[in-house]
Every structure is written in structure tokens, then in C-alpha cells.
Scaffold this motif. Structure first.
Motif, PDB file in Angstrom:
ATOM      1  N   ASN A 156       0.851  -1.184   0.000  1.00  0.00           N
ATOM      2  CA  ASN A 156       0.000   0.000   0.000  1.00  0.00           C
ATOM      3  C   ASN A 156       0.891   1.240   0.000  1.00  0.00           C
ATOM      4  OD1 ASN A 156      -1.461   2.307   1.079  1.00  0.00           O
ATOM      5  ND2 ASN A 156      -3.114   0.867   1.481  1.00  0.00           N
ATOM      6  N   PRO A 157       0.866   2.040  -1.075  1.00  0.00           N
ATOM      7  CA  PRO A 157       1.788   3.174  -1.164  1.00  0.00           C
ATOM      8  C   PRO A 157       1.594   4.202  -0.051  1.00  0.00           C
ATOM      9  CG  PRO A 157       0.177   3.228  -2.950  1.00  0.00           C
ATOM     10  CD  PRO A 157      -0.001   1.931  -2.232  1.00  0.00           C
TER      11      PRO A 157
ATOM     12  N   VAL B 191      21.281   8.756   1.514  1.00  0.00           N
ATOM     13  CA  VAL B 191      20.389   7.587   1.487  1.00  0.00           C
ATOM     14  C   VAL B 191      19.556   7.583   0.218  1.00  0.00           C
ATOM     15  CG1 VAL B 191      18.386   6.516   2.609  1.00  0.00           C
ATOM     16  CG2 VAL B 191      20.321   7.292   3.985  1.00  0.00           C
ATOM     17  N   LEU B 192      19.014   8.739  -0.166  1.00  0.00           N
ATOM     18  CA  LEU B 192      18.205   8.801  -1.378  1.00  0.00           C
ATOM     19  C   LEU B 192      19.049   8.495  -2.613  1.00  0.00           C
ATOM     20  CD1 LEU B 192      15.453   9.249  -2.579  1.00  0.00           C
ATOM     21  CD2 LEU B 192      15.914  11.709  -2.612  1.00  0.00           C
ATOM     22  N   GLY B 193      20.265   9.009  -2.660  1.00  0.00           N
ATOM     23  CA  GLY B 193      21.161   8.676  -3.765  1.00  0.00           C
ATOM     24  C   GLY B 193      21.454   7.189  -3.821  1.00  0.00           C
ATOM     25  N   LEU B 194      21.673   6.589  -2.663  1.00  0.00           N
ATOM     26  CA  LEU B 194      21.937   5.155  -2.580  1.00  0.00           C
ATOM     27  C   LEU B 194      20.750   4.349  -3.108  1.00  0.00           C
ATOM     28  CD1 LEU B 194      23.913   2.956  -1.315  1.00  0.00           C
ATOM     29  CD2 LEU B 194      22.378   3.018   0.633  1.00  0.00           C
ATOM     30  N   VAL B 195      19.553   4.678  -2.661  1.00  0.00           N
ATOM     31  CA  VAL B 195      18.348   3.954  -3.087  1.00  0.00           C
ATOM     32  C   VAL B 195      18.109   4.139  -4.578  1.00  0.00           C
ATOM     33  CG1 VAL B 195      15.825   3.889  -2.857  1.00  0.00           C
ATOM     34  CG2 VAL B 195      17.267   3.969  -0.826  1.00  0.00           C
ATOM     35  N   LEU B 196      18.242   5.370  -5.053  1.00  0.00           N
ATOM     36  CA  LEU B 196      18.025   5.632  -6.481  1.00  0.00           C
ATOM     37  C   LEU B 196      19.069   4.939  -7.341  1.00  0.00           C
ATOM     38  CD1 LEU B 196      15.687   7.723  -7.015  1.00  0.00           C
ATOM     39  CD2 LEU B 196      17.438   8.932  -8.296  1.00  0.00           C
ATOM     40  N   GLY B 197      20.338   5.027  -6.929  1.00  0.00           N
ATOM     41  CA  GLY B 197      21.392   4.356  -7.683  1.00  0.00           C
ATOM     42  C   GLY B 197      21.183   2.859  -7.730  1.00  0.00           C
ATOM     43  N   TRP B 198      20.797   2.283  -6.609  1.00  0.00           N
ATOM     44  CA  TRP B 198      20.538   0.844  -6.538  1.00  0.00           C
ATOM     45  C   TRP B 198      19.352   0.473  -7.428  1.00  0.00           C
ATOM     46  CZ3 TRP B 198      16.425  -2.168  -4.879  1.00  0.00           C
ATOM     47  CH2 TRP B 198      16.710  -3.528  -4.711  1.00  0.00           C
ATOM     48  N   ALA B 199      18.272   1.244  -7.328  1.00  0.00           N
ATOM     49  CA  ALA B 199      17.057   0.936  -8.088  1.00  0.00           C
ATOM     50  C   ALA B 199      17.294   1.065  -9.589  1.00  0.00           C
ATOM     51  CB  ALA B 199      15.914   1.848  -7.650  1.00  0.00           C
TER      52      ALA B 199
ATOM     53  N   ARG C 109      11.277   2.455  -3.013  1.00  0.00           N
ATOM     54  CA  ARG C 109      11.365   3.882  -3.348  1.00  0.00           C
ATOM     55  C   ARG C 109      10.380   4.690  -2.508  1.00  0.00           C
ATOM     56  NH1 ARG C 109       8.630   7.316  -6.230  1.00  0.00           N
ATOM     57  NH2 ARG C 109       7.221   5.748  -7.059  1.00  0.00           N
ATOM     58  N   LEU C 110       9.162   4.181  -2.354  1.00  0.00           N
ATOM     59  CA  LEU C 110       8.156   4.893  -1.565  1.00  0.00           C
ATOM     60  C   LEU C 110       8.496   4.900  -0.076  1.00  0.00           C
ATOM     61  CD1 LEU C 110       4.898   3.645  -3.312  1.00  0.00           C
ATOM     62  CD2 LEU C 110       5.848   5.962  -3.376  1.00  0.00           C
ATOM     63  N   LEU C 111       8.895   3.744   0.445  1.00  0.00           N
ATOM     64  CA  LEU C 111       9.209   3.636   1.867  1.00  0.00           C
ATOM     65  C   LEU C 111      10.433   4.470   2.241  1.00  0.00           C
ATOM     66  CD1 LEU C 111       8.684   2.212   4.644  1.00  0.00           C
ATOM     67  CD2 LEU C 111      10.313   0.473   3.868  1.00  0.00           C
ATOM     68  N   VAL C 112      11.531   4.269   1.507  1.00  0.00           N
ATOM     69  CA  VAL C 112      12.787   4.921   1.866  1.00  0.00           C
ATOM     70  C   VAL C 112      12.928   6.293   1.208  1.00  0.00           C
ATOM     71  CG1 VAL C 112      15.307   4.735   1.819  1.00  0.00           C
ATOM     72  CG2 VAL C 112      13.912   2.712   2.244  1.00  0.00           C
ATOM     73  N   GLY C 113      12.701   6.358  -0.094  1.00  0.00           N
ATOM     74  CA  GLY C 113      12.916   7.611  -0.822  1.00  0.00           C
ATOM     75  C   GLY C 113      11.917   8.691  -0.472  1.00  0.00           C
ATOM     76  N   VAL C 114      10.650   8.419  -0.705  1.00  0.00           N
ATOM     77  CA  VAL C 114       9.608   9.420  -0.461  1.00  0.00           C
ATOM     78  C   VAL C 114       9.329   9.557   1.036  1.00  0.00           C
ATOM     79  CG1 VAL C 114       7.197  10.050  -0.898  1.00  0.00           C
ATOM     80  CG2 VAL C 114       8.559   8.999  -2.723  1.00  0.00           C
ATOM     81  N   GLY C 115       9.121   8.438   1.721  1.00  0.00           N
ATOM     82  CA  GLY C 115       8.756   8.477   3.137  1.00  0.00           C
ATOM     83  C   GLY C 115       9.902   8.862   4.053  1.00  0.00           C
ATOM     84  N   PHE C 116      10.878   7.956   4.212  1.00  0.00           N
ATOM     85  CA  PHE C 116      11.960   8.175   5.174  1.00  0.00           C
ATOM     86  C   PHE C 116      12.776   9.429   4.860  1.00  0.00           C
ATOM     87  CE2 PHE C 116      16.364   7.547   6.574  1.00  0.00           C
ATOM     88  CZ  PHE C 116      16.158   7.455   7.935  1.00  0.00           C
ATOM     89  N   CYS C 117      13.264   9.538   3.634  1.00  0.00           N
ATOM     90  CA  CYS C 117      14.099  10.700   3.285  1.00  0.00           C
ATOM     91  C   CYS C 117      13.289  11.993   3.303  1.00  0.00           C
ATOM     92  CB  CYS C 117      14.765  10.497   1.929  1.00  0.00           C
ATOM     93  SG  CYS C 117      16.026   9.215   1.950  1.00  0.00           S
ATOM     94  N   GLY C 118      12.023  11.910   2.879  1.00  0.00           N
ATOM     95  CA  GLY C 118      11.164  13.085   2.932  1.00  0.00           C
ATOM     96  C   GLY C 118      10.904  13.540   4.357  1.00  0.00           C
TER      97      GLY C 118
ATOM     98  N   ALA D 183      20.081   0.814 -11.210  1.00  0.00           N
ATOM     99  CA  ALA D 183      21.006  -0.215 -11.685  1.00  0.00           C
ATOM    100  C   ALA D 183      20.287  -1.544 -11.908  1.00  0.00           C
ATOM    101  CB  ALA D 183      22.152  -0.404 -10.689  1.00  0.00           C
ATOM    102  N   ARG D 184      19.102  -1.658 -11.353  1.00  0.00           N
ATOM    103  CA  ARG D 184      18.308  -2.883 -11.491  1.00  0.00           C
ATOM    104  C   ARG D 184      17.057  -2.650 -12.325  1.00  0.00           C
ATOM    105  NH1 ARG D 184      21.684  -2.577  -8.369  1.00  0.00           N
ATOM    106  NH2 ARG D 184      22.794  -4.198  -7.337  1.00  0.00           N
ATOM    107  N   SER D 185      17.170  -1.792 -13.326  1.00  0.00           N
ATOM    108  CA  SER D 185      16.065  -1.489 -14.249  1.00  0.00           C
ATOM    109  C   SER D 185      14.818  -1.022 -13.527  1.00  0.00           C
ATOM    110  CB  SER D 185      15.740  -2.716 -15.107  1.00  0.00           C
ATOM    111  OG  SER D 185      16.864  -3.097 -15.834  1.00  0.00           O
ATOM    112  N   GLY D 186      14.964  -0.078 -12.661  1.00  0.00           N
ATOM    113  CA  GLY D 186      13.808   0.510 -12.004  1.00  0.00           C
ATOM    114  C   GLY D 186      13.661   0.134 -10.556  1.00  0.00           C
ATOM    115  N   GLY D 187      14.123  -1.014 -10.164  1.00  0.00           N
ATOM    116  CA  GLY D 187      14.053  -1.408  -8.762  1.00  0.00           C
ATOM    117  C   GLY D 187      12.636  -1.564  -8.258  1.00  0.00           C
ATOM    118  N   SER D 188      12.480  -1.465  -6.990  1.00  0.00           N
ATOM    119  CA  SER D 188      11.211  -1.703  -6.312  1.00  0.00           C
ATOM    120  C   SER D 188      10.488  -0.388  -6.034  1.00  0.00           C
ATOM    121  CB  SER D 188      11.496  -2.440  -5.003  1.00  0.00           C
ATOM    122  OG  SER D 188      10.418  -2.329  -4.122  1.00  0.00           O
ATOM    123  N   ASP D 189       9.237  -0.286  -6.486  1.00  0.00           N
ATOM    124  CA  ASP D 189       8.434   0.895  -6.159  1.00  0.00           C
ATOM    125  C   ASP D 189       8.205   0.982  -4.655  1.00  0.00           C
ATOM    126  OD1 ASP D 189       8.192   2.074  -8.605  1.00  0.00           O
ATOM    127  OD2 ASP D 189       6.230   1.207  -9.062  1.00  0.00           O
ATOM    128  N   GLU D 190       8.025  -0.166  -4.015  1.00  0.00           N
ATOM    129  CA  GLU D 190       7.793  -0.167  -2.575  1.00  0.00           C
ATOM    130  C   GLU D 190       8.991   0.397  -1.815  1.00  0.00           C
ATOM    131  OE1 GLU D 190       7.210  -2.910  -4.473  1.00  0.00           O
ATOM    132  OE2 GLU D 190       5.020  -3.038  -4.386  1.00  0.00           O
TER     133      GLU D 190
END
Length: 130
Positions: A7-8, A53-61, A72-81, A63-70
Motif C-alpha cells: 500500500n503506497p 540515502v536517497l542517492g543510494l536507493v536511487l542508484g541501486w534501483a 522507493r516509496l518507503l525509503v525515498g519518499v517516506g523516510f528521506c522526505g 542499476a536494477r532497471s527501475g528497482g522496487s516501487d515499494e
């Protein structure tokens, strides 16, 4: 259970809550030190950490053709925000300017921009290598 973990809104809520609490605790901890009295160091610290942290998550995602939306939302938008805050950085800088502390305001702007960019770059590079 899977619906909860995907759930986003819940992902952003949980990540943002943890990030906000960490920012609050960091500010409380640093305000008790000399750094907290002389300079808005807590916001600088959390902004740099969130950028890394956001750079790490984005770089990781990416590098894996988009990575996990979950993730990105949990760490990128939520935690880092929740952890970083441009509005607090802006108010801290404005207060320094109103106090006539132009040098400290310039240092605050320069450190936040340069350190956050460097942390983002380092995190992105590291994330792309994981």
C-alpha cells in the motif's frame, strides 16, 4: 498482509514517520551541544544523510532497471522526505540573516548545497555498485 506491504500510502506514512522522528531526535541531541547553539547543524546533518540515502536507493534501483516501487516509496519518499526538510533549512538561514549573521547564513547555504550534492553523488555511485 501483502496488501499492507504494498500500500503506497502506508509505505510513505511509515517511512515518513521514522524519518521525522529521527530528525526530531537529532535536533534535540545536537541542540544540547555547542554546535546546536552556534549553527543549525542538525538540519545540515539530516539533509546530508537523507541526500546520501536517497542517492543510494536511487542508484541501486536504477542499476536494477527501475528497482522496487515499494522501496522507493518507503525509503525515498517516506523516510528521506521525513528526515530532511528544505523548509527548516530555509527558516534557519532566514533567522541567521535577520540576526545579521550573513557569514553563518552563507556557510549554511554553501554547506547544505555542496554536502548534499556530494552525499547524493556518493550514495548514487555506491547504490549502483551494490
Amino acid at each position: 498482509m501483502r496488501a499492507i506491504l504494498t500500500n503506497p500510502y502506508l509505505l510513505v506514512l511509515v517511512g515518513g514517520g521514522v524519518g521525522s522522528l529521527l530528525r526530531y531526535q537529532t535536533a534535540r541531541w545536537l541542540s544540547a551541544t555547542v554546535l546546536g547553539v552556534v549553527f543549525p547543524s542538525a538540519i545540515l546533518l539530516v539533509n546530508v544523510a537523507a541526500s546520501g540515502v536517497l542517492g543510494l536507493v536511487l542508484g541501486w534501483a536504477l542499476a536494477r532497471s527501475g528497482g522496487s516501487d515499494e522501496l522507493r516509496l518507503l525509503v525515498g519518499v517516506g523516510f528521506c522526505g521525513g528526515l530532511s526538510t528544505f523548509s527548516t533549512f530555509s527558516i534557519d538561514t532566514l533567522l541567521l540573516l535577520q540576526q545579521g549573521r550573513w557569514g553563518a547564513a552563507l556557510v549554511n547555504i554553501t554547506l547544505n548545497v555542496i554536502c548534499c550534492l556530494l552525499a547524493s553523488m556518493a550514495g548514487f555511485w555506491l547504490g549502483s555498485k551494490l
